[in-house]
Design a protein around this motif. Structure first.
Motif, mmCIF file in Angstrom:
data_model
loop_
_atom_site.group_PDB
_atom_site.id
_atom_site.type_symbol
_atom_site.label_atom_id
_atom_site.label_comp_id
_atom_site.label_asym_id
_atom_site.label_seq_id
_atom_site.Cartn_x
_atom_site.Cartn_y
_atom_site.Cartn_z
ATOM 1 N N VAL A 129 45.456 35.020 34.438
ATOM 2 C CA VAL A 129 44.868 34.784 33.262
ATOM 3 C C VAL A 129 45.003 33.831 32.560
ATOM 4 N N LEU A 130 46.252 33.260 32.695
ATOM 5 C CA LEU A 130 46.505 31.662 32.138
ATOM 6 C C LEU A 130 45.727 30.722 33.011
ATOM 7 N N LEU A 131 45.291 30.921 34.236
ATOM 8 C CA LEU A 131 44.259 29.992 34.787
ATOM 9 C C LEU A 131 43.112 30.025 34.235
ATOM 10 N N VAL A 132 42.544 31.037 34.078
ATOM 11 C CA VAL A 132 41.217 31.477 33.403
ATOM 12 C C VAL A 132 40.988 30.828 32.229
ATOM 13 N N LEU A 133 41.917 30.991 31.346
ATOM 14 C CA LEU A 133 42.086 30.381 30.091
ATOM 15 C C LEU A 133 42.117 28.788 29.968
ATOM 16 N N GLY A 134 42.250 28.204 31.189
ATOM 17 C CA GLY A 134 42.193 26.656 31.315
ATOM 18 C C GLY A 134 43.621 26.004 30.883
ATOM 19 N N LEU A 135 44.466 26.779 30.714
ATOM 20 C CA LEU A 135 45.938 26.129 30.408
ATOM 21 C C LEU A 135 46.472 24.953 31.431
ATOM 22 N N ASP A 136 46.542 24.069 30.602
ATOM 23 C CA ASP A 136 47.638 23.035 31.390
ATOM 24 C C ASP A 136 48.886 22.849 31.252
ATOM 25 N N PHE A 137 49.464 23.491 32.425
ATOM 26 C CA PHE A 137 50.976 23.649 32.291
ATOM 27 C C PHE A 137 51.905 22.456 32.026
ATOM 28 N N ARG A 138 51.129 21.252 32.449
ATOM 29 C CA ARG A 138 51.910 19.964 32.449
ATOM 30 C C ARG A 138 51.958 19.743 30.634
ATOM 31 N N GLU A 139 51.008 20.245 29.838
ATOM 32 C CA GLU A 139 50.899 19.644 28.381
ATOM 33 C C GLU A 139 51.761 20.849 27.647
ATOM 34 N N LEU A 140 52.370 21.962 28.201
ATOM 35 C CA LEU A 140 52.983 22.808 27.438
ATOM 36 C C LEU A 140 54.088 22.348 26.859
ATOM 37 N N LYS A 267 39.295 28.258 36.918
ATOM 38 C CA LYS A 267 39.029 29.400 36.520
ATOM 39 C C LYS A 267 38.593 30.519 37.428
ATOM 40 N N LEU A 268 37.604 29.807 38.349
ATOM 41 C CA LEU A 268 37.592 30.806 39.524
ATOM 42 C C LEU A 268 38.811 31.126 40.279
ATOM 43 N N VAL A 269 39.495 30.467 40.570
ATOM 44 C CA VAL A 269 40.697 30.808 41.292
ATOM 45 C C VAL A 269 41.449 31.703 40.207
ATOM 46 N N GLY A 270 41.672 31.478 39.071
ATOM 47 C CA GLY A 270 42.149 32.513 38.047
ATOM 48 C C GLY A 270 41.595 33.660 38.208
ATOM 49 N N VAL A 271 40.435 33.968 38.184
ATOM 50 C CA VAL A 271 39.777 35.230 38.555
ATOM 51 C C VAL A 271 40.098 36.119 39.719
ATOM 52 N N GLY A 272 40.164 35.192 41.036
ATOM 53 C CA GLY A 272 40.633 35.808 42.143
ATOM 54 C C GLY A 272 42.012 36.288 42.106
ATOM 55 N N VAL A 273 42.803 35.467 41.178
ATOM 56 C CA VAL A 273 44.300 35.831 41.227
ATOM 57 C C VAL A 273 44.539 37.079 40.460
ATOM 58 N N VAL A 274 43.818 37.293 39.439
ATOM 59 C CA VAL A 274 43.883 38.524 38.444
ATOM 60 C C VAL A 274 43.448 39.738 39.301
ATOM 61 N N LEU A 275 42.437 39.492 40.060
ATOM 62 C CA LEU A 275 41.764 40.586 40.803
ATOM 63 C C LEU A 275 42.850 41.014 42.032
ATOM 64 N N LEU A 276 43.340 39.828 42.497
ATOM 65 C CA LEU A 276 44.344 40.234 43.684
ATOM 66 C C LEU A 276 45.500 41.067 42.954
ATOM 67 N N GLY A 277 46.041 40.649 41.664
ATOM 68 C CA GLY A 277 47.329 41.177 41.007
ATOM 69 C C GLY A 277 46.719 42.819 40.922
ATOM 70 N N ALA A 278 45.331 42.911 40.314
ATOM 71 C CA ALA A 278 45.214 44.236 39.963
ATOM 72 C C ALA A 278 45.043 45.196 41.173
ATOM 73 N N THR A 279 44.647 44.766 42.282
ATOM 74 C CA THR A 279 44.349 45.346 43.666
ATOM 75 C C THR A 279 45.750 45.636 43.918
ATOM 76 N N VAL A 280 46.823 44.895 43.853
ATOM 77 C CA VAL A 280 48.012 45.350 44.213
ATOM 78 C C VAL A 280 48.620 46.649 43.352
ATOM 79 N N ILE A 281 48.281 46.489 42.054
ATOM 80 C CA ILE A 281 48.625 47.669 41.200
ATOM 81 C C ILE A 281 47.872 48.965 41.661
ATOM 82 N N LEU A 282 46.446 48.636 41.932
ATOM 83 C CA LEU A 282 45.698 49.875 42.204
ATOM 84 C C LEU A 282 46.101 50.534 43.442
ATOM 85 N N LEU A 283 46.925 49.645 44.538
ATOM 86 C CA LEU A 283 47.231 50.313 45.774
ATOM 87 C C LEU A 283 48.883 50.734 45.619
ATOM 88 N N ARG A 284 48.996 51.012 44.349
ATOM 89 C CA ARG A 284 50.562 51.363 44.321
ATOM 90 C C ARG A 284 51.087 52.840 44.989
#
Length: 299
Positions: A129-140, A267-284
């Motif tokens: 989600v943080l990647l999708v939101l376009g956050l630059d962790f270096r500037e936090l 952002k595309l990478v972020g979408v993929g990471v979110v879906l990966l995490g959701a898949t892990v939860i769904l396979l609980r």
């Protein structure tokens, strides 16, 4: 129910952000949207015959008012964080910590066992989600007033558990909780907006379709109440909060398809990471099948 919740919340955030920008006041915008929601909620209760239940709460009224107060505080603390110079990136990151707070309280309060895969899935979805939101962790950066964001996340977390307790332990209906919550928040927004003179400064004629947008925001808020509270009744709090992380993903997709926004690689990478995490939860259930006791055979 999950899809309805995510869609309703996504629409509400979009309309809310637009209304805050147009009115110049989060309090005036909050008042207008909650007032519109009050109309829709009243119609809903009148149609379903639940309106009479509002006046039969007795001592339970206290917990209903508390839910409303926490609903207001979570908005107030977030606004204070931004008003005191908090950056959008830092604020967004800290507000999303409610997911981890819910996980911790699920273990502490309900004694539920969260497996390593549950934590991995949660962290993956949060990072995505943080990647999708376009956050630059270096500037936090972090400043003392950023604690307001953490306070807001804590209020969101606490309110979710209070709502679930009101349903499970006190037998409160989702629609009754919704009405009280909205009414209390409406009163508090009105008090702040009037004391600051924000309502008198409104110029709706300068924004085409102003009242239609207010109505849309009120309808979306009503949808949030309808779906979110019913999901809290049916599912664990931590599961519901995780699915809400799909909101930025849906917003990103809508932006690309309908608003001519250019998707970035991250952002595309972020979408993929979110879906990966959701898949892990769904396979609980498959990753951690329940240990069933063997059936006893009669001699």
């Amino acid at each position: 129910m999950i899809a309805g919740m995510v869609i309703a919340w996504t629409i509400y955030y979009a309309v809310s952000k637009f209304m805050v920008d147009r009115t110049g006041s989060p309090y005036a915008a909050g008042f207008l949207l909650r007032a519109a929601a009050l109309v829709f909620l009243t119609v809903q209760l009148a149609a379903t015959g639940g309106f009479k239940d509002l006046f039969r709460q007795g001592r339970a009224t206290v917990i209903l008012v508390i839910i409303g107060v926490f609903g207001f505080l979570l908005d107030l603390f977030a606004n204070l964080g931004y008003a005191n110079g908090g950056s959008l990136g830092t604020g967004t990151a800290l507000l999303k910590t409610d997911v981890l707070m819910v996980n911790l309280l699920t273990v502490a309060i309900y004694r539920k066992r969260l497996y390593a895969t549950d934590w991995i899935g949660s962290i993956l979805m949060l990072a995505g989600v943080l990647l999708v939101l376009g956050l630059d962790f270096r500037e936090l950066s972090f400043r003392p007033t950023d604690l307001f964001f953490i306070a807001s996340a804590a209020c969101v977390t606490a309110n979710a558990f209070i709502i679930k307790a009101a349903q499970d332990r006190h037998g409160q209906k989702a629609d009754t909780i919704s009405y009280y919550n909205n009414f209390v928040v409406l009163l508090l927004f009105a008090a702040f907006a009037i004391s600051r003179g924000d309502l008198a400064a409104l110029k709706p004629s300068e924004t085409p379709g102003f009242w239609w947008l207010v109505a849309l925001g009120g309808l979306a808020q009503t949808g949030i109440y309808f779906f979110y509270y019913r999901n809290l009744k049916r599912h664990e709090v931590w599961i519901v909060k995780l699915w809400l992380l799909l909101m930025p993903v849906l917003s990103c997709i809508v932006g690309v398809l309908f608003l001519n926004e250019e998707p970035t690689v991250w952002k595309l990478v972020g979408v993929g990471v979110v879906l990966l995490g959701a898949t892990v939860i769904l396979l609980r259930s498959k990753l951690h099948p329940e240990n069933k006791q063997p059936k006893r055979e009669d001699a």
